[in-house]
Each structure stands twice: as C-alpha cells, then as structure tokens.
Design an enzyme around this catalytic site. Structure first.
Site, PDB file in Angstrom:
ATOM      1  N   GLU A 285       0.819  -1.219   0.000  1.00 23.63           N
ATOM      2  CA  GLU A 285       0.000   0.000   0.000  1.00 23.63           C
ATOM      3  C   GLU A 285       0.852   1.267   0.000  1.00 23.63           C
ATOM      4  OE1 GLU A 285      -3.046  -0.027   3.030  1.00 23.63           O
ATOM      5  OE2 GLU A 285      -4.256  -1.462   1.921  1.00 23.63           O
ATOM      6  N   HIS A 306       9.346 -26.738  -1.165  1.00 23.31           N
ATOM      7  CA  HIS A 306       8.758 -27.911  -1.830  1.00 23.31           C
ATOM      8  C   HIS A 306       7.581 -27.514  -2.711  1.00 23.31           C
ATOM      9  CE1 HIS A 306      11.216 -30.797   0.481  1.00 23.31           C
ATOM     10  NE2 HIS A 306      11.313 -29.733   1.275  1.00 23.31           N
ATOM     11  N   LYS A 420     -13.831  -0.107  -2.846  1.00 19.62           N
ATOM     12  CA  LYS A 420     -14.833   0.206  -1.808  1.00 19.62           C
ATOM     13  C   LYS A 420     -16.006   0.966  -2.432  1.00 19.62           C
ATOM     14  CE  LYS A 420     -11.822   0.615   2.314  1.00 19.62           C
ATOM     15  NZ  LYS A 420     -11.370   1.455   3.407  1.00 19.62           N
TER      16      LYS A 420
HETATM   17  O1  PA5 Z   1      -3.318   1.018   5.831  1.00 20.72           O
HETATM   18  C1  PA5 Z   1      -4.462   1.393   5.658  1.00 20.72           C
HETATM   19  O2  PA5 Z   1      -4.785   2.582   5.806  1.00 20.72           O
HETATM   20  C2  PA5 Z   1      -5.568   0.428   5.286  1.00 20.72           C
HETATM   21  O3  PA5 Z   1      -5.108  -0.822   4.969  1.00 20.72           O
HETATM   22  C3  PA5 Z   1      -6.564   0.327   6.425  1.00 20.72           C
HETATM   23  O4  PA5 Z   1      -5.879  -0.156   7.570  1.00 20.72           O
HETATM   24  C4  PA5 Z   1      -7.741  -0.594   6.099  1.00 20.72           C
HETATM   25  O5  PA5 Z   1      -8.324  -0.204   4.872  1.00 20.72           O
HETATM   26  C5  PA5 Z   1      -8.786  -0.532   7.205  1.00 20.72           C
HETATM   27  O6  PA5 Z   1      -9.233   0.781   7.373  1.00 20.72           O
HETATM   28  P1  PA5 Z   1     -10.003   1.238   8.676  1.00 20.72           P
HETATM   29  O7  PA5 Z   1      -9.106   1.065   9.851  1.00 20.72           O
HETATM   30  O8  PA5 Z   1     -10.354   2.667   8.423  1.00 20.72           O
HETATM   31  O9  PA5 Z   1     -11.240   0.359   8.789  1.00 20.72           O
END
Ligand code: PA5
Length: 443
Positions: A285, A306, A420
């Site tokens: 990310e 393996h 989303k």
């Molecule tokens: O690193 C990030 O920002 C994302 O992976 C969030 O952790 C993930 O989308 C979950 O978001 P939230 O904590 O707002 O539910």
C-alpha cells in the site's frame, strides 16, 4: 538488535552504487525527519516509541487485564492495518498455534477481515459456552467488512449478555472524533481507544490498534515499545553505511533498478507467516502506486521450498529474497538417538531442530544466490516482544524511506478506495447512484 547482512549481495550491488544513492537518501531522510515530503501529516509513527500517550497505554493494560480475567475468547474485528499487526505479533511472539495451546489468556479470533459468512459463523460457534469480549478497530469507522461483522457481533453479544452487560465487554479503537464507529461508541458508552490522526492504518500496530489485542494475549507491551524505541535510536542516521535499515531500503531500490521487481520475504518459522502478511500490506500500500513499486511476496521455508522453491531456483530472474533469520528459539527440541537407525538419521542425533533449520537456511541462501537470486538477510536475535518491536520499527522506517526513494507518497492508498466505492454502488448505498448506473453498463 536487528542486523542487516549484505554478504550475499556483493555480486549484485557494488559499494559505489550505494554511495551514488546517498544524496537521494539525504532527501528522503529529511522528508521523514522534518515531515517535509508528501504525506508528511502521517509521520506520527516516526517518534511514537518516544512520545506515545502514556495515560492511554495504562488504560490499554487495564483493559487487557480485564479481558484476560473475564473472557475465554476475544474477538478482534478489523481489516488491513487494523488487524494484521496484532495478529503478526501474537503469532511471532507466542505461536501460530496460540489458540490451541494451553494458556491462561483468551483465545483470540480475528474477524471482519473478509465477507465470508462461513468464517464468521464458524467463529461465533466457537464462542458458544464461553465468555467473550470484543475489540472493534477501524480508523475511518466506516469500512464495510468490520462494520458488517460488528453489527452481527453486537447482536450476538446483546443476545448473550443483555445490552447493558454487553457494553462492558466491547472495546472500540477508532478516530478520536470522527466516524460512525466513534458515534456508536459514544452513544453506547463503550470504552474507546484512539488511533492518532497522524498515523495511518498500516503504521498503527504500536498504537492501541495493535497493543490491546497483543496485551490481551499476555505479551509484554512495555518490551515491545522498548524494542521500537531502541530501533528508532539505532536507525535514524542518514548515512547509508551507518544505518542498516536505510541500507536495506537502498538495496531494494538498487535491485528494482536492475529489473528485480519482486521482493520475496522469506522466514524459516511458520510463526512469521502473518508478519510477512503485515510486511506485504506495508510495502504494497505504501509503494504500489503511480505505476511503480516492488511487488511484495512472502514465503515460509522449508515448506515453500517444496512448492515455490523450484521457481525461485530456476524460474524467471525478476526477484530477490529478503530472509528474516531468527537466530534462536526458546522452544528448541533435540533429535534423539535411535538404536535401530532404520531411518538413517543418527547423524543428526544430538542436534537441535533449530540447528538443522539453520543449515537449511544457509544451504538455501547459497543455492539461490548461485541461481542468480540476490539474498539480503535480516538477523533477528529471537522472536520475543523486544525484538519484534524493533523489527516493526525497522520495517516502518525502511518502508517510508524506500517509498520516498521511489518518488511516491508512502502514506496514501487511493487504489483501496476504488473497490470500496464500486462495492457501495453495487450494493445500493445512498449517494452512489451515479456510479451504480455507470457500473451497471459495464457488468
Ligand atoms: O493502511 C491502511 O490505511 C488500510 O489498509 C486500512 O488499515 C484498512 O483499509 C482498514 O481501514 P479502517 O481502519 O479505516 O477500517
């Protein structure tokens, strides 16, 4: 402390290549230190091991103590950065079999990280006849997967305990002021913990996001924070030759420039599987945007030797490996002598499994390097809370620097938002009508 070993990189990156990167590192380092680069508002994790909220830390410990005393099960609801870090630490420090081991701490199940009804229903059936607490974690407070799971779990808890008693067993970790979850917590009077504004999801494991479930598992969170504190001290020098964390980040960048666009993180302990998942999210990310980035993969050896090992040894030469080598095990077992020696293994009698694992590690590194796969090695003295805390900080810092070297904002994730929005539109969420009409034409 964590050590970066570059002895198997000599044929792939020269000293002068590292030297040539120092100017770029100086700039990336200043972005981290002075919060002057893109996403500079999300650098709270850099100094967190020093300036974390001590009052909240105390409340976390008290809540964890209460959960341990009144619950046999803790349900942790969250997705992405809101669960991976906690699960990674619990499996690394305790065991991947944590839930099945004899212990005086609750079983911990992570839910709300998929939309699988089978998984959720299986976990709820495991709660039957047991006392349960819940920690629902979401920074935005609006993510569908955990919100949906929490709606079901809230009903489950209220049916089991009644609304009033259920309130005393539900802990919320979210933004200090915004979001649906915050409103719900305030309305119901749930105990709430804060995810600081300047720390994004994937950098949040050392906030209440990770600390409450980790403490509930009986892990010493003071040691975890001390490890991160010491790592911050060790890995804050801008000079590549004086900072092994930065050397690792620069190594990734140099190898990418040579066509090694896949980094396989390898561990020889199944307990590190989820830590690899956490690393995958952290780098994936932070770096995978604007058409750039290294693809972060993870393998557990010798298991994957393996299966994927064949590919690593002789497949496309577009990868390198970063090995997380844990130098000692506190649960080592010794191979016994066998009078018949019918399996021919007496040559190993008296050796420990860890010693044998080490030979597998050394032999594999040499085979893969000879097969033209660069191997970086990160040495971790042992998988205790202190060293895992240090490793978390090492990775967060390496990732921040590495993403700035790539020329991307390490702290946003615009690509996550796209699925989303599409999902909201297809499910008929109010406000998404126009997108739904556009998507319908494409379906
Ligand atoms: O690193 C990030 O920002 C994302 O992976 C969030 O952790 C993930 O989308 C979950 O978001 P939230 O904590 O707002 O539910």
């Amino acid at each position: 402390m964590i050590k970066f070993n570059d002895s198997h990189l000599k044929n792939f990156i020269s000293d002068s290549e590292y030297d040539a990167m120092q100017g770029f590192v100086n700039v990336a380092h200043s972005y981290l230190a002075e919060k002057s680069g893109q996403g500079g508002d999300f650098l709270g994790w850099v100094d967190l091991p020093v300036n974390y909220d001590k009052e909240e830390f105390k409340r976390i410990k008290e809540a964890a103590e209460k959960i341990r005393s009144d619950s046999q099960v803790l349900l942790v609801i969250g997705i992405g950065g809101s669960y991976l870090g906690a699960r990674a630490v619990i499996e690394a420090v305790k065991s991947p079999l944590y839930n099945n081991l004899k212990k005086d701490t609750p079983e911990i199940y992570f839910i709300g990280n998929s939309i699988s009804s089978a998984y959720l229903s299986d976990v709820l059936s495991l709660c039957e006849g047991k006392d349960v607490s819940v920690n629902v974690i979401s920074k935005s407070g609006t993510t569908t997967e955990p919100a949906l799971a929490f709606r079901l779990v809230k009903t489950f808890m209220e049916n089991k305990y009644g609304r009033e008693a259920a309130r005393g067993r539900i802990y919320v970790t979210t933004d200090k002021a915004r979001g649906t979850l915050k409103e719900l917590a305030d309305g119901e009077g749930y105990e709430a913990f804060v995810i600081p504004d300047d720390i994004g999801g994937r950098y949040s494991v050392l906030t209440a996001v990770g600390l409450l479930p980790i403490a509930a598992a009986g892990i010493d969170i003071d040691s975890l924070m001390r490890g991160a504190f010491d790592a911050r001290g060790t890995f804050s020098d801008p000079r590549i030759d004086a900072n092994e964390c930065y050397k690792y980040a620069v190594t990734r960048n140099c190898l990418l420039r040579k066509g090694r666009s896949i980094e396989v993180t390898v561990a020889y302990e199944p307990g590190m599987w989820c830590f690899e998942e956490w690393i995958k999210q952290l780098f994936g990310e932070s770096e995978g945007k604007d058409g750039k980035g290294l693809f972060p993969a993870g393998m557990i050896f010798s298991t994957d030797l393996h299966s994927l090992g064949q590919f690593v040894q002789q497949g496309a030469r577009n990868m390198f490996e970063t090995v997380l080598w844990i130098e000692s095990s506190d649960k080592d077992v010794t191979v016994p002598e066998d009078a018949q020696n019918s399996d021919g293994l007496n040559f190993l009698a008296g050796k420990t499994m860890h010693q044998i694992n080490e030979k597998a590690f050394q032999g594999t590194v040499l085979a893969h390097v000879n097969g033209d796969v660069p191997n970086a090695i990160i040495h971790i003295p042992c998988a205790d809370a202190y060293n895992i805390g240090a490793l978390i900080y090492f990775y967060e810092r390496a990732c921040g620097l590495s993403a700035y070297l790539l020329g991307v904002n390490p702290f946003d994730q615009p690509g996550v938002q796209m699925y989303k929005s599409n999902m909201f539109a297809l499910l008929g969420k109010p406000g998404y009508e126009q997108l739904r009409d556009e998507l319908k034409k494409q379906l």
